[in-house]
Design a protein around this motif. Sequence first.
Motif, PDB file in Angstrom:
ATOM      1  N   SER C 205      34.199 192.683 -19.435  1.00  0.00           N
ATOM      2  CA  SER C 205      34.473 191.253 -19.485  1.00  0.00           C
ATOM      3  C   SER C 205      35.816 190.984 -18.821  1.00  0.00           C
ATOM      4  CB  SER C 205      34.506 190.825 -20.957  1.00  0.00           C
ATOM      5  OG  SER C 205      35.046 189.547 -21.068  1.00  0.00           O
ATOM      6  N   LYS C 328      30.927 176.564 -18.598  1.00  0.00           N
ATOM      7  CA  LYS C 328      29.978 176.789 -19.689  1.00  0.00           C
ATOM      8  C   LYS C 328      28.923 175.686 -19.718  1.00  0.00           C
ATOM      9  CE  LYS C 328      29.655 179.466 -23.561  1.00  0.00           C
ATOM     10  NZ  LYS C 328      30.212 179.855 -24.826  1.00  0.00           N
ATOM     11  N   PHE C 374      31.293 187.179 -19.319  1.00  0.00           N
ATOM     12  CA  PHE C 374      30.144 188.020 -19.652  1.00  0.00           C
ATOM     13  C   PHE C 374      29.911 189.018 -18.540  1.00  0.00           C
ATOM     14  CE2 PHE C 374      28.466 183.849 -21.516  1.00  0.00           C
ATOM     15  CZ  PHE C 374      29.164 184.046 -22.703  1.00  0.00           C
ATOM     16  N   THR C 392      26.220 189.264 -23.415  1.00  0.00           N
ATOM     17  CA  THR C 392      27.362 188.551 -23.999  1.00  0.00           C
ATOM     18  C   THR C 392      28.052 189.421 -25.031  1.00  0.00           C
ATOM     19  OG1 THR C 392      25.855 187.572 -25.583  1.00  0.00           O
ATOM     20  CG2 THR C 392      26.408 186.262 -23.649  1.00  0.00           C
TER      21      THR C 392
END
Lengths: 98, 385, 646
Positions: C205, C328, C374, C392
């Motif tokens: 990540s 997002k 992610f 995730t």
Amino acid sequence: MNTPKKGWKEIPIAGNIVVPGSSEEYKTGNWRSFRPVWDSRKCIQCLACPINCPEDSIKVKDGKRLETNLDSCKGCGICANVCPVKCIKMEEESKFQE
Amino acid sequence: MAKTVPFTGAQAAAYAMKQINPEVVAAYPITPQTSIMEEFSQYVADGDVDTEFIRVESEHSAMSATSGASAAGVRAMTATSSAGLALMFEIVGVTSGLRLPVVMNIVNRALSAPINIHCDHNDSMACRDSSWIQIYSENAQEVYENTLLALRLAEKVLLPVMVMQDGFITSHSVENVTLQDDNTVKKFIGNPPERPHLLDIEKPITIGPLQLFDYYFETKRQQADAMEQAYKEYPKLAKELSDITGTNHGFFEKYRLDDAEAAVITLNSTAGTAKAVIDKMREKGKKVGLLKLRLFRPFPYKEIAKALEKIKSIAVLDRSESYGANPPILAEIKNALFDSSSKPSVQSCIFGLGGRDIWEKDIEKVFDDLLAGKINSTTKYIGLR
Amino acid sequence: MDIKELMSKPVRLAPGHRSCAGCAFPIIVRNVLRASDKPVVVANATGCLEVTTTIYPFTSWKVPFIHSAFENAAATLSGVERAYMALRKKGQIKKEIKFVAFGGDGGCYSDDTEIFTEKGFVNVKKLKVGDKIWSVNPNSNELEITVAEKMFKYKVDGNMVRVKTRFMDYFVTPDHNVPMWYKGKWKFIHARDLLTRYKTMSLRSFLWTGKKIKYYYPHKIKQIKNQKVYNKFPIRSWLRFLGWFIAEGTLYKSKSGYLIRIYQSNKKGRNEILKILKELGINAFECSRSVDFHSKQIYYILHQEVGKYSKERRIPRWILQLEKSLLKEIYITLMKGDGSSSVQKGRSNPHLRYITSSERLMNTFVELVFKLGFNCQVSKRKDGCYSVGISTIHLKHIIYSRRNIYKKQGTKQVKEEKYKGFVYCPQLKKNHTVIIKRNNKICLNGNSYDIGLQSISGTLERGHDILYVCYDNEAYANTGVQRSSATPFGASTTTTPYGKVHPGKETHRKDLTKLIAAHNIPYVAQAAVHNWQDLVMKAKKGFEVDGPAFINVLSPCIPGWKIKPDETIDISKKAVMSRFWPLFEIENGEYNLNFRVDSPIPVEEFLKPQGRFKHLFTPENRHIIDKIQSHVDKEWDKLLKLCNEL
């Protein structure tokens, strides 16, 4: 070489030499007893002389050798010795002095 | 947060090295230094440090590799004792001549021959003219803090530093040591200074050239000047460290010296024994005190002379001999007193060579003799049969 | 090894040094240093070379140089080399520096590796200088774009390191820089280190700080009657809309106008889309299976930014510059549109997957996934669609070494495998990390710094990466030519002079080359000053090998051997032609004769021009010459056997 020598407050510490290649200023050319005389017309530009010169006195530009740098040439004679067409002759240095 | 742990002197030295996290450590084992290296090797193996640990094949190579690494511009450390220090002596001088800020822990041990593994100070005293800064440590706490102080000092003046501790007596005995936390130490040691080094490819440098009679003298004068700077910087750094840890630092420690009539001068662990003796004797009303030396090179002549101004008689306890001349500490003390207006009587004592123990009763006798005025110019050999 | 090319390189040893006229060592130094283009650090022991090149305040060295003491050049240089390695590991030194040696370094990928660039995944073979490549800042773990400055490709025939875990797959050269996550930063280790490390932590990540904006200002068009012209949209609503559109939208141009339709058979979905459009101020109407609205302005915007046809869909670049919380928004609606979430038996977290037939969308979606912190795997289905599996969780990843202490891993995660073919690598302007994809698995990896030519020999040596060159002038020349263990039998030196009783040195010289070979280092060679081609070739090999290398070079000394200044090259030739000084190399224990002398000259032709052997040319000393000749012959036969040349 006639510049006055620096004092202890002026030189770098530990004797470090911070100018790379500064020995170029030291002209070893005055060591010579014999001087290489190069006939550029006979020269085949094989570059055997610059690669074998201990003093790096023969510079190469665009793949061709230039005149010997007399400031550094010590007159060892290796260039004349290795030349395949013998276009370099070692002649007495005194001939060139006035 | 600082924490107090039971550590030997060797563990304290290794922990200080761990917190310094030098890029390179090159060392060769020799009793009693081995424990420092073994502790540090475990830190390396566990990934607690980023250090490249070179396990060299001799002390000469140890100092060569350490100085090579320092010349490359990184923090480099090593440790040794006795014969190892003797073997690397050539490069000890090279390191200080090249002005490399190397920190070396010395675990004092007697020199050969005959071969002996126990404590005396001839090994580090033999290097007193090598242009290394020399700091002596009484106990594990001082070893830990002196090592950190040594790094700051070395990097400030660009001279290497030796930190001494008594072999076996300090290095292998467990004491309470207060360790500072990593962040405090990091802040104290700070970042290494910018200095010309080998790995600076843009600015190629030639290190260690041939210097003949026309320049060598000047380079050495620079070294002497650096020592003078060290003399000025040490008290400042000592105060900075004292403010953080609370431990007393400084050229020397004065233990109940101010109103003493008789004083003993010594360094390393014997000072601890002397302190116990002084406390006992003070209870009986005898005015005795101790001057414990820490910084031996550069030697703080003026400050020592001032500290000894009012003392009537002094005994200098040397754990090393000079064979044919005054032993090292005595020579320096007499030197310091030469220009002083007061002239206390000085008794030279030599003790502890090859690890011969010195007991409280021995030190008590020294004090009694001083107070009784039994002082002469012959050297007293304490504990000799 | 063209002589013109060699002579065009910058000279690293300047003239003005005070070696004797005709001395061989400056010739040797220059030729050895010509064999490498990388920056070089030279260490030297006390001797002629050091003393004549560094007379204060002059130095002939144009590279960093250190002299410490006599007989400790190796130890000093090993300290320097370790300091360099320590700084490399910390990322404080990016440049490749050689210690009079090239130890092929930097590292490269096998030809089936893809690198993540601004334009998506590109096969490493097809990368070009100037390509914008995604990388991760090793100190901050932030995604940053950088530029490929150079491309490297070279041939490999030997062992490479193969790493295969649940999430990673790469096949790289042993010296390849692998980033490992250590104490909050990326640190680099070599791929070969993975073979013996217990475990290595990696992070899947990364951080991303993008731009924050509040509104999107759509491009305005000429007013059409009855059509609303939109001036600004709240960014979040626009992003949410785009996500739906990219996934499920279509554009229709007909007589009735410019139609934008988002397919959605789910009533809940349609309600959501309507809500978003209302926030944007767009009047839409709901159909049984879609949500439609007309707008020429938006039609053209979508056509241009996102693409009309499904195969050309993509996430617009300007959106990818935005900050995480905005990204997002579009991610959520994209997933609602084309994403799938399946729960498998025994797994608590659902599998997240995004499917698209557009390569551009796949690439921009992957970029989106990274920026959200992610990670993902990408595979291509039989029907040509891309399937992006999103992780995730499982964002910290540990690579276990092949010592396999944990039995729950199946096959070994890190292996050595032979590879014959080409390897490639981009050299990046900064960060030196790249995101790679191989066999569908994506991970962060390292790249090369400044690679020159490279050849990988089979053995992986763990020693110091240093080339030792011994200038063999066969005496302690600097201090006036005293005998050393390298002085040959019969030679007259100042400590073994020819006298009435003793005719020079009475012991044979040490065979230094064979002594070094007994240390089992990867490369040992014997060379001579006159044969520069052979010397440069050997220096190159010595530089490129991984680990310590040693070359013993014959260096005739004018005052020591008592020859004329111009005879340096000649005498070296005679040494080789008389078999006195054979030219050979030992690569990983295998002997190789470089110059086979089938018709040798008698050794006395080598000895005659040298004043140090003058005393041998008398009748009473003739036997010494014979002794030397028979010794040379015996050694030559031994060498031929070792080289399998009989």
